[in-house]
Design a protein around this motif. Structure first.
Motif, mmCIF file in Angstrom:
data_model
loop_
_atom_site.group_PDB
_atom_site.id
_atom_site.type_symbol
_atom_site.label_atom_id
_atom_site.label_comp_id
_atom_site.label_asym_id
_atom_site.label_seq_id
_atom_site.Cartn_x
_atom_site.Cartn_y
_atom_site.Cartn_z
ATOM 1 N N ILE A 82 25.723 26.501 -4.408
ATOM 2 C CA ILE A 82 24.958 26.612 -5.480
ATOM 3 C C ILE A 82 25.165 27.930 -6.470
ATOM 4 C CG2 ILE A 82 22.506 27.013 -6.065
ATOM 5 C CD1 ILE A 82 21.690 25.492 -3.510
ATOM 6 N N GLU A 83 25.467 28.948 -5.796
ATOM 7 C CA GLU A 83 25.698 30.078 -6.831
ATOM 8 C C GLU A 83 26.887 30.019 -7.676
ATOM 9 O OE1 GLU A 83 26.107 33.425 -4.019
ATOM 10 O OE2 GLU A 83 23.938 33.660 -3.884
ATOM 11 N N ARG A 84 27.967 29.161 -6.990
ATOM 12 C CA ARG A 84 29.277 28.728 -7.731
ATOM 13 C C ARG A 84 28.963 27.906 -8.904
ATOM 14 N NH1 ARG A 84 31.605 28.509 -2.476
ATOM 15 N NH2 ARG A 84 31.527 26.171 -2.712
ATOM 16 N N ASP A 85 27.931 26.743 -8.734
ATOM 17 C CA ASP A 85 27.774 26.017 -9.341
ATOM 18 C C ASP A 85 26.968 26.862 -10.728
ATOM 19 O OD1 ASP A 85 28.780 24.060 -8.118
ATOM 20 O OD2 ASP A 85 26.876 23.147 -7.435
ATOM 21 N N ILE A 86 25.930 27.712 -10.153
ATOM 22 C CA ILE A 86 25.351 28.339 -11.382
ATOM 23 C C ILE A 86 26.150 29.069 -12.321
ATOM 24 C CG2 ILE A 86 23.575 30.129 -11.618
ATOM 25 C CD1 ILE A 86 22.211 29.319 -9.102
ATOM 26 N N ALA A 87 27.268 29.764 -11.571
ATOM 27 C CA ALA A 87 27.988 30.572 -12.455
ATOM 28 C C ALA A 87 29.021 29.855 -13.335
ATOM 29 C CB ALA A 87 29.202 31.282 -11.369
ATOM 30 N N ALA A 88 29.411 28.638 -12.925
ATOM 31 C CA ALA A 88 30.119 27.598 -13.641
ATOM 32 C C ALA A 88 29.179 27.199 -14.841
ATOM 33 C CB ALA A 88 30.523 26.513 -12.878
ATOM 34 N N GLN A 124 31.285 20.560 -15.193
ATOM 35 C CA GLN A 124 31.534 19.313 -15.619
ATOM 36 C C GLN A 124 30.409 18.360 -15.219
ATOM 37 O OE1 GLN A 124 34.430 18.209 -17.153
ATOM 38 N NE2 GLN A 124 35.198 20.466 -16.888
ATOM 39 N N LEU A 125 30.120 17.531 -16.630
ATOM 40 C CA LEU A 125 28.784 16.782 -16.571
ATOM 41 C C LEU A 125 29.456 15.615 -15.910
ATOM 42 C CD1 LEU A 125 27.179 17.002 -19.837
ATOM 43 C CD2 LEU A 125 26.274 17.979 -17.585
ATOM 44 N N LEU A 126 28.553 14.769 -15.253
ATOM 45 C CA LEU A 126 28.860 13.277 -14.674
ATOM 46 C C LEU A 126 29.181 12.314 -15.815
ATOM 47 C CD1 LEU A 126 28.907 12.427 -11.726
ATOM 48 C CD2 LEU A 126 26.530 11.409 -12.180
ATOM 49 N N SER A 127 30.333 11.905 -15.531
ATOM 50 C CA SER A 127 30.756 10.812 -16.657
ATOM 51 C C SER A 127 29.784 9.707 -16.685
ATOM 52 C CB SER A 127 32.095 10.063 -16.093
ATOM 53 O OG SER A 127 31.794 9.301 -14.985
ATOM 54 N N GLU A 128 29.766 8.992 -18.009
ATOM 55 C CA GLU A 128 28.773 8.165 -18.132
ATOM 56 C C GLU A 128 28.966 6.824 -17.210
ATOM 57 O OE1 GLU A 128 28.462 6.742 -22.209
ATOM 58 O OE2 GLU A 128 27.761 4.857 -21.697
ATOM 59 N N THR A 129 30.225 6.524 -16.925
ATOM 60 C CA THR A 129 30.543 5.361 -15.835
ATOM 61 C C THR A 129 29.721 5.608 -14.401
ATOM 62 O OG1 THR A 129 32.344 4.713 -17.123
ATOM 63 C CG2 THR A 129 32.111 3.913 -14.782
ATOM 64 N N SER A 188 15.712 10.470 -21.151
ATOM 65 C CA SER A 188 16.092 10.891 -22.372
ATOM 66 C C SER A 188 17.670 11.043 -22.284
ATOM 67 C CB SER A 188 15.406 12.443 -22.168
ATOM 68 O OG SER A 188 16.014 13.336 -21.270
ATOM 69 N N ARG A 189 18.223 10.720 -21.337
ATOM 70 C CA ARG A 189 19.642 10.874 -21.339
ATOM 71 C C ARG A 189 20.425 9.568 -22.350
ATOM 72 N NH1 ARG A 189 18.416 15.105 -19.270
ATOM 73 N NH2 ARG A 189 18.846 15.849 -17.213
ATOM 74 N N GLU A 190 21.518 10.038 -23.057
ATOM 75 C CA GLU A 190 21.982 8.890 -23.718
ATOM 76 C C GLU A 190 22.607 7.937 -23.198
ATOM 77 O OE1 GLU A 190 24.850 10.647 -26.688
ATOM 78 O OE2 GLU A 190 23.475 12.058 -27.577
ATOM 79 N N TYR A 191 22.965 7.914 -21.939
ATOM 80 C CA TYR A 191 23.598 7.027 -21.302
ATOM 81 C C TYR A 191 22.987 5.808 -20.647
ATOM 82 C CZ TYR A 191 22.190 8.222 -16.496
ATOM 83 O OH TYR A 191 21.444 8.445 -15.507
ATOM 84 N N VAL A 192 21.430 6.267 -20.709
ATOM 85 C CA VAL A 192 20.530 5.119 -20.330
ATOM 86 C C VAL A 192 20.513 3.987 -21.291
ATOM 87 C CG1 VAL A 192 18.261 5.035 -19.951
ATOM 88 C CG2 VAL A 192 19.214 7.097 -19.091
ATOM 89 N N SER A 193 20.884 4.145 -22.355
ATOM 90 C CA SER A 193 20.909 3.102 -23.273
ATOM 91 C C SER A 193 22.034 1.845 -23.042
ATOM 92 C CB SER A 193 21.197 3.850 -24.827
ATOM 93 O OG SER A 193 22.378 4.036 -24.811
#
Length: 493
Positions: free
Chosen positions: A158-164, A171-176, A269-274
């Motif tokens: 979790i701390e590594r993710d926070i630092a990143a 990296q955000l999850l891809s739309e696919t 509210s995410r764009e990929y939901v469309s």
């Protein structure tokens, strides 16, 4: 033969409502009708509304040439008997309500899976399995050191993710991948909501089993009776009851409920939901409500069964039912004892009076409308429609009327009369242009005649051979005024 066991199972399943519905010739139509009215938007409907909607659909099918000769009520009653539908009478309701049987819901979900198959081996499904297994292993591990070590490792991740995230390198999850995971969640949540009906069926079966055990117990007290007299809620304390109660507590927990609502709000509210289709987006928007509605229904059934069973015992109603059961068994034993002495075709010389009442369910009753049997009243003759001169002017301006012929008709009448009204002109020369002739004479009269204060009723025959009447101002044409050099120009009327 190795296939004997599955063969026996499949033959037994073949007699169940799910298989019979899928195998029926009318199965596609029945499934489509029931899915449309009792699955997609509403899960239960009052009988009158369901009958009305089914009848409307059947009428459309008949217009396409399909053979559905019976009424919606008869088809709904047949589907009820086949086990495709269930019927309930909710407390406070004015009429019974229909909903899908569990087997019909399963049939709809199975067919829907055929029409839109999904990729079974997805990353998100595997992640769900791995996560659930890891959580289960952690929660059942009694070794304190290993649990602490796993929590430390999780803390470091979790701390590594926070630092990143802080560095902007996360990296955000891809739309696919996001779409795939969302659809897996929708499928899981839909399955969860549909399983509520199965849970309710389990409670119904449990309620019947407990009552049978009470009835079958010939002793003064039995296990179930002892528990109920001791104040134990045997349905809520059953395995199914405890499991559902834990689920219901989690669903109605304010913190969990708020977390669910917050997650759904953020997700929508995410764009990929469309990229989701309308039905998937609608499902997500209604997810909390659907879970609470379906879970609430099961919770009410659980409480209702517990109360009714307790009342059944406290009121000693079971003793009367037990006596009736004992009498029936006694009659059965007596019949079995005589089966070898009395032939099936032998007259018993015994008259058994039966009730003459004709039993029928409430859904088979049709309301009587006295108006349908009432004789039609006498049709009153309506008043002729009034025409004022301003309206006539507008109609004349928008029409093509042969004024020259009309003027000739007026002149011809005035050759033998010093004056003539429009009605008298029409008697001598019927309206060849229908309403146009009437309007034309009114225009000529307004220009050259004398408009009186009274009215007259004139009649003419239209192009459809229907005689019509109108009440118009009484206008006289005078012989000496028809020679006015400024006689009306028809185009100016």
């Amino acid at each position: 033969m190795k296939a004997d066991k599955p063969l026996a199972i499949y033959r037994q399943l073949r007699t169940q409502p799910l298989w019979r519905l899928l195998a029926a010739d009318t199965g596609p139509t029945v499934l489509a009708l029931l899915q449309t009215h009792l699955y997609e938007d509403e899960r239960s409907l009052p009988a009158s509304i369901l009958h009305e909607r089914i009848e409307r659909d059947l009428e459309q099918l008949r217009n396409r040439g399909e053979d559905w000769p019976q009424t919606a009520q008869l088809y709904v009653a047949r589907w009820l008997g086949e086990g495709y539908l269930e019927r309930r009478f909710p407390p406070g309701s004015k009429e019974e309500e229909y909903e899908l049987a569990t087997s019909t819901v399963d049939a709809i979900r199975y067919v829907a899976g055929l029409t839109r198959p999904h990729n079974a081996a997805t990353e998100s499904r595997l992640s769900l399995v791995i996560g659930a297994l890891a959580k289960l292993a952690d929660d059942t591990d009694a070794d304190k050191d290993r649990r602490i070590a796993r929590l430390r490792a999780e803390q470091e991740r979790i701390e590594r993710d926070i630092a990143a995230i802080e560095r902007g390198t996360a990296q955000l999850l891809s739309e696919t991948a996001a779409l795939e995971r969302t659809r897996e969640i929708i499928a899981l949540a839909d399955s969860l909501a549909s399983d509520f009906r199965r849970v309710r069926d389990q409670f119904e079966q449990l309620n019947r089993d407990l009552r049978e055990r009470i009835m079958d117990n010939d002793g003064s007290r039995g296990e179930v009776l002892d528990a109920l007299f001791a104040g134990i809620d045997v349905i809520s304390e059953s395995d199914a009851g405890r499991t559902f109660a834990a689920f219901w507590r989690l669903l109605t927990d304010p913190v969990q409920s708020a977390s669910l609502d917050d997650a759904l709000d953020q997700l929508m509210s995410r764009e990929y939901v469309s990229a989701l289709d309308a039905a998937e987006r609608r499902f997500l928007l209604r997810l909390t409500r659907t879970l609470l509605d379906q879970g609430g229904m099961v919770h009410d059934v659980l409480q209702s069964f517990a109360r009714s069973l307790k009342h059944f015992v406290q009121s000693r109603e079971f003793m009367e039912q037990r006596r009736l059961t004992q009498l029936l068994r006694k009659a059965q034993r007596a019949a079995l004892a005589l089966k070898d002495e009395v032939k099936v075709t032998e007259m018993l010389e015994y008259t058994l009076p039966l009730t003459s009442s004709k039993l029928a369910s409430l859904s088979q009753w049709v309301l009587h409308d006295p108006a349908l049997q009432a004789l039609p009243g006498t049709m009153a003759e309506g008043e002729a429609a009034p025409l004022d001169l301003a309206m006539i002017g507008e109609l004349v301006a928008q029409s093509e009327i042969d004024f020259r012929s009309l003027q000739a008709d007026v002149d011809s009448v005035l050759e033998t009369h010093s004056q003539a009204s429009i009605g008298e002109v029409l008697l001598a020369f019927p309206a060849s242009q229908g309403l146009g002739s009437v309007l034309g004479l009114l225009a000529l009269g307004a220009r050259h005649g004398i408009v009186g204060e009274r009215h007259e009723t004139i009649a003419w025959t239209g192009g459809d051979d229907v005689v019509r009447q109108a009440r118009i101002p009484l206008i006289y044409f005078l012989r000496n005024q028809q020679h006015d050099p400024a006689r009306v120009d028809p185009g100016r009327a």
